[in-house]
Design a protein around this motif. Structure first.
Motif, short mmCIF file in Angstrom:
data_model
loop_
_atom_site.label_atom_id
_atom_site.label_comp_id
_atom_site.label_asym_id
_atom_site.label_seq_id
_atom_site.Cartn_x
_atom_site.Cartn_y
_atom_site.Cartn_z
N ARG A 62 0.95 -1.15 -0.11
CA ARG A 62 -0.14 0.03 -0.05
C ARG A 62 1.02 1.38 -0.05
NH1 ARG A 62 -2.64 -3.14 3.94
NH2 ARG A 62 -4.85 -3.90 3.38
N ILE A 63 0.47 2.29 -0.79
CA ILE A 63 1.36 3.32 -0.93
C ILE A 63 0.16 4.74 -0.65
CG2 ILE A 63 3.09 2.68 -2.23
CD1 ILE A 63 1.95 3.90 -4.68
N ASN A 64 0.53 5.77 -0.46
CA ASN A 64 -0.14 7.02 -0.05
C ASN A 64 -0.79 7.45 -1.47
OD1 ASN A 64 -1.39 9.22 0.75
ND2 ASN A 64 0.47 10.25 1.90
N PRO A 65 -2.14 7.37 -1.54
CA PRO A 65 -2.85 7.81 -2.77
C PRO A 65 -2.84 9.15 -3.10
CG PRO A 65 -4.24 6.21 -1.41
CD PRO A 65 -3.12 6.84 -0.61
N VAL A 66 -2.40 10.04 -2.16
CA VAL A 66 -2.42 11.53 -2.35
C VAL A 66 -1.49 11.87 -3.41
CG1 VAL A 66 -0.59 12.16 -0.72
CG2 VAL A 66 -2.44 13.90 -1.03
N ASN A 67 -0.61 11.19 -3.87
CA ASN A 67 0.43 11.47 -4.93
C ASN A 67 -0.13 11.15 -6.27
OD1 ASN A 67 2.42 12.26 -2.79
ND2 ASN A 67 2.79 10.13 -2.64
N PHE A 68 -1.37 10.87 -6.34
CA PHE A 68 -1.93 10.25 -7.66
C PHE A 68 -3.14 10.92 -8.11
CE2 PHE A 68 0.82 6.72 -5.92
CZ PHE A 68 1.30 6.19 -6.96
N TYR A 69 -2.91 12.32 -8.01
CA TYR A 69 -4.45 12.93 -8.26
C TYR A 69 -4.09 14.07 -9.36
CZ TYR A 69 -6.40 10.81 -4.44
OH TYR A 69 -6.70 10.14 -3.42
N TYR A 70 -2.76 13.92 -9.91
CA TYR A 70 -2.22 14.88 -10.73
C TYR A 70 -3.08 15.06 -12.25
CZ TYR A 70 -0.12 11.06 -13.14
OH TYR A 70 0.30 9.85 -14.04
N GLY A 71 -3.91 14.31 -12.49
CA GLY A 71 -4.64 14.37 -13.62
C GLY A 71 -5.99 14.91 -13.46
N SER A 72 -6.41 15.48 -12.21
CA SER A 72 -7.62 15.88 -12.19
C SER A 72 -7.69 17.24 -11.07
CB SER A 72 -8.77 14.74 -11.50
OG SER A 72 -8.33 14.44 -10.35
N LEU A 73 -6.76 17.57 -10.53
CA LEU A 73 -6.77 18.70 -9.59
C LEU A 73 -5.95 19.64 -9.93
CD1 LEU A 73 -6.94 16.76 -6.21
CD2 LEU A 73 -8.77 17.57 -7.36
N THR A 74 -6.38 20.94 -9.76
CA THR A 74 -5.61 22.03 -9.96
C THR A 74 -4.49 22.23 -8.70
OG1 THR A 74 -6.91 23.76 -8.74
CG2 THR A 74 -7.41 23.24 -11.09
N ALA A 75 -3.46 22.99 -9.02
CA ALA A 75 -2.32 23.15 -7.92
C ALA A 75 -3.14 23.67 -6.61
CB ALA A 75 -1.35 24.30 -8.33
N GLU A 76 -4.09 24.59 -6.82
CA GLU A 76 -4.64 25.03 -5.51
C GLU A 76 -5.48 23.82 -4.83
OE1 GLU A 76 -7.93 28.45 -4.16
OE2 GLU A 76 -7.15 28.30 -6.40
N GLU A 77 -6.22 23.14 -5.45
CA GLU A 77 -7.23 21.99 -4.80
C GLU A 77 -6.34 20.81 -4.57
OE1 GLU A 77 -10.88 22.14 -8.04
OE2 GLU A 77 -9.38 20.96 -9.03
N PHE A 78 -5.15 20.64 -5.26
CA PHE A 78 -4.14 19.68 -4.57
C PHE A 78 -3.84 20.27 -3.27
CE2 PHE A 78 -0.08 17.48 -3.98
CZ PHE A 78 -0.40 16.23 -4.21
N SER A 79 -3.33 21.37 -3.20
CA SER A 79 -2.73 21.82 -1.84
C SER A 79 -3.59 21.66 -0.85
CB SER A 79 -2.34 23.45 -2.03
OG SER A 79 -1.20 23.44 -2.97
N LYS A 80 -4.86 22.11 -0.93
CA LYS A 80 -6.10 21.96 -0.05
C LYS A 80 -6.57 20.53 0.35
CE LYS A 80 -9.54 24.96 -0.55
NZ LYS A 80 -10.80 25.35 -1.00
#
Length: 323
Positions: free
Chosen positions: A292-310
């Motif tokens: 298992r690995i942290n899923p937070v590193n796998f959203y580059y295809g759908s979130l803006t930089a601001e959304e990802f930071s939040k």
């Protein structure tokens, strides 16, 4: 008719006829022939040196044309070598770096030919050196082209694999932001909602109303769509290849079946609260090579930089998980 010659004989006090001996005659003839031959040789030599025959003129023009053609050929080879050197440089420093392939050593690219003399048949002519050097350059150039061609074939194969990887790797949020109530809990040590003890939470919890669409985060094949895993309730597992697997738990119902192939963004199920769940939400996990690995590193295809930071900020909070 040859003249008859006489000489005065003082002993007989009379003129006698001169008798020519055959041996002397032969000697005179040989001397004459030798002189004629020498004269012809020297005459021919002098004429050959200063006066060209039509055939010699044609051969000379042909030789000059050949030298001119070789000069053009060498210039073209210079240009081809420069272009090939540029391609080789980009191949080593851009293409192979990007696709994580080892660069091809310069010695391998510009290696010559060992063993027997390949150009023995070209020796012994007036312009042998020019011809041999040109043939050597052509042979080495051809070999470099073959090396570069094989390298580009390898890069093309790597690019195809890279394209498949980029399509397969989980890269989007499985629940769209429009449908999301909040990102309830992230990956890490969290408080268990039932026992209130701190334990490892292996995924991310997305709070959303029951029936909210859940989407595949990457291309792959559904390997499980059942409720036989403890605590997950109705859940789906997608094998993306390249060692990646994604898991979607606590579903209300499925929209796919086992062994079905899916694309990134396909609707695969709906948010529920089945299994060990406190409220409707999606529990999402990613595995790499079975870990298992942290899923937070796998959203580059759908979130803006601001959304990802939040999201990163919410995911790092050590709050209570929902499962």
């Amino acid at each position: 008719m040859s003249k008859v010659k006489y000489y005065y004989d003082p002993e007989s006090l009379s003129y006698r006829k001169v008798e020519r001996k055959k041996r002397r005659t032969f000697k005179y003839v040989m001397v004459f022939l030798m002189a004629a031959a020498l004269f012809g040789f020297f005459a021919n030599f002098i004429i050959g040196q200063y006066i060209e025959s039509p055939k010699e003129k044609a051969l000379k023009r042909e030789l000059q044309n050949m030298k001119f053609q070789y000069e053009i050929l060498n210039k073209k080879m210079d240009e081809a070598e420069a272009v090939l050197a540029n391609v080789a440089d980009r191949d080593n420093n851009i293409y192979r770096v990007y696709f994580e392939a080892n660069p091809i050593p310069e010695a391998q690219r510009k290696a010559g030919f060992g063993g027997i003399n390949r150009y023995k048949d070209l020796e012994g002519y007036d312009n042998s050196k020019l011809i041999i050097e040109s043939n050597k350059r052509i042979d080495i150039l051809q070999k470099q082209i073959v090396v570069q061609s094989k390298s580009l074939d390898e890069i093309a194969a790597l690019a195809e694999e890279k394209e498949k990887l980029l399509a397969a790797i989980p890269a989007i949020q499985p629940v769209s932001n429009e449908d999301l109530t909040r990102m309830a809990s992230g990956y890490g040590m969290r408080t268990d909602p039932f026992t209130k003890a701190r334990k490892m939470h292996w995924g991310m919890d997305f709070t959303a109303p029951r029936g909210t669409p859940v989407y595949a985060s990457g291309d792959g094949k559904v390997v499980r769509a059942d409720s036989r895993a403890s605590g997950y309730g109705k859940h789906i597992r997608i094998d993306h290849g390249f060692g990646y697997t994604s898991l979607y738990a606590h579903l209300f119902k499925y929209n796919v079946r086992k062994n079905q192939k899916v694309k990134r963004g396909d609707l695969i199920g709906f948010v529920g609260s089945t299994g060990r769940s406190e409220a409707p939400h999606l529990h999402y996990e990613i595995f790499k090579d079975g870990k298992r690995i942290n899923p937070v590193n796998f959203y580059y295809g759908s979130l803006t930089a601001e959304e990802f930071s939040k999201m990163l900020e919410h995911a790092s909070l050590e709050n209570q998980s929902l499962d």
